[in-house]
Write a protein that holds these residues in place. Structure first.
Motif, PDB file in Angstrom:
ATOM      1  N   VAL A 135     -12.471  11.416 -12.865  1.00 58.17           N
ATOM      2  CA  VAL A 135     -12.150  12.746 -12.364  1.00 58.17           C
ATOM      3  C   VAL A 135     -13.141  13.816 -12.803  1.00 58.17           C
ATOM      4  N   ASP A 136     -13.958  13.535 -13.764  1.00 55.09           N
ATOM      5  CA  ASP A 136     -14.997  14.479 -14.179  1.00 55.09           C
ATOM      6  C   ASP A 136     -16.073  13.706 -14.919  1.00 55.09           C
ATOM      7  N   SER A 137     -16.859  14.374 -15.703  1.00 55.30           N
ATOM      8  CA  SER A 137     -17.966  13.705 -16.377  1.00 55.30           C
ATOM      9  C   SER A 137     -17.513  12.885 -17.588  1.00 55.30           C
ATOM     10  N   LYS A 138     -16.244  13.012 -17.976  1.00 54.96           N
ATOM     11  CA  LYS A 138     -15.745  12.236 -19.110  1.00 54.96           C
ATOM     12  C   LYS A 138     -15.617  10.766 -18.725  1.00 54.96           C
ATOM     13  N   GLU A 139     -15.791   9.905 -19.715  1.00 56.46           N
ATOM     14  CA  GLU A 139     -15.596   8.472 -19.507  1.00 56.46           C
ATOM     15  C   GLU A 139     -14.102   8.235 -19.268  1.00 56.46           C
ATOM     16  N   PRO A 140     -13.739   7.564 -18.171  1.00 60.00           N
ATOM     17  CA  PRO A 140     -12.318   7.331 -17.904  1.00 60.00           C
ATOM     18  C   PRO A 140     -11.696   6.426 -18.967  1.00 60.00           C
ATOM     19  N   LYS A 141     -10.487   6.784 -19.396  1.00 58.48           N
ATOM     20  CA  LYS A 141      -9.764   6.008 -20.403  1.00 58.48           C
ATOM     21  C   LYS A 141      -8.577   5.329 -19.739  1.00 58.48           C
ATOM     22  N   ALA A 142      -8.212   4.180 -20.273  1.00 58.49           N
ATOM     23  CA  ALA A 142      -7.074   3.432 -19.750  1.00 58.49           C
ATOM     24  C   ALA A 142      -5.769   4.172 -20.047  1.00 58.49           C
ATOM     25  N   LEU A 143      -4.799   3.961 -19.195  1.00 58.21           N
ATOM     26  CA  LEU A 143      -3.450   4.479 -19.373  1.00 58.21           C
ATOM     27  C   LEU A 143      -2.680   3.466 -20.210  1.00 58.21           C
ATOM     28  N   LYS A 144      -1.916   3.954 -21.176  1.00 55.65           N
ATOM     29  CA  LYS A 144      -1.162   3.055 -22.043  1.00 55.65           C
ATOM     30  C   LYS A 144      -0.042   2.389 -21.239  1.00 55.65           C
ATOM     31  N   ILE A 145       0.031   1.072 -21.334  1.00 51.22           N
ATOM     32  CA  ILE A 145       1.031   0.271 -20.635  1.00 51.22           C
ATOM     33  C   ILE A 145       1.988  -0.321 -21.667  1.00 51.22           C
TER      34      ILE A 145
END
Length: 153
Positions: free
Chosen positions: A129-139
Motif C-alpha cells: 500500500v505504500d513504500s513500506k515493506e508489506p508485513k504478514a497479518l497474524k493468523i
C-alpha cells in the motif's frame, strides 16, 4: 484523492462492489468489535471459544460470514473452513481488518488506507500500500468441537 471522490469517479455499480465488504464488516452485531484508532497492538495470548449456536455468532453458519471478537476476525470461508486473523492491520495498526469472501476466493482486508491492505487466508500480503515493506497479518488457529469453535495461538 479521498475515498468519496474515488467512488464517485467509478460509478454506482463499482462503488457498491467496493463498499459492500466494508458495509458488511462495519456492523457491530458481534458485541466486542474492538473498533480502534491506529497503532493498536496486535493481539497476543488469544484463546477463546465461540458457541456457534449463539445468536451473536449466527453469521458463521454460512460459508461467507464472519464475526469480530477480542480483536480477532473469525470467518467461515467458501470451503466451510474456519479461519481467524488479527483484526489489527499489520500496516498501520488500525483495528479495521474484515473478511471479504467474494474477493479472490476470500481475503482479509483493511480499507483504512488507499488502496487498502489485502491478505490471503494464511496472512500473506497480497499488495503493497505504500513504500513500506508489506508485513504478514497474524493468523490464529481454529479447532471445532461439536458446536464450539476454539480460536487460539
Amino acid at each position: 484523492m479521498e475515498r468519496k471522490q474515488f467512488l464517485k469517479t467509478l460509478g454506482a455499480s463499482a462503488a457498491f462492489a467496493l463498499a459492500f465488504p466494508c458495509l458488511h464488516g462495519c456492523s457491530s452485531d458481534s458485541g466486542d468489535d474492538g473498533e480502534a484508532e491506529g497503532n493498536t497492538p496486535i493481539p497476543t495470548g488469544i484463546d477463546f471459544t465461540l458457541d456457534l449456536d449463539a445468536p451473536e455468532n449466527a453469521k458463521l453458519a454460512s460459508n461467507d460470514g464472519f464475526v469480530l471478537k477480542n480483536l480477532v476476525v473469525v470467518a467461515k470461508n467458501f470451503e466451510g473452513e474456519f479461519v481467524a486473523a488479527s483484526q489489527v492491520c499489520s500496516h498501520e495498526g488500525f483495528a479495521q481488518v474484515r473478511f471479504a469472501p467474494q474477493l479472490e476466493g476470500g481475503i482479509f482486508y483493511c480499507d483504512v488506507h488507499s488502496p487498502g491492505s489485502r491478505f490471503d487466508q494464511k496472512g500473506n500480503p497480497l499488495n503493497q500500500v505504500d513504500s513500506k515493506e508489506p508485513k504478514a497479518l497474524k493468523i490464529f488457529k481454529t479447532e471445532l468441537t461439536d458446536n464450539m469453535l476454539r480460536v487460539f495461538e
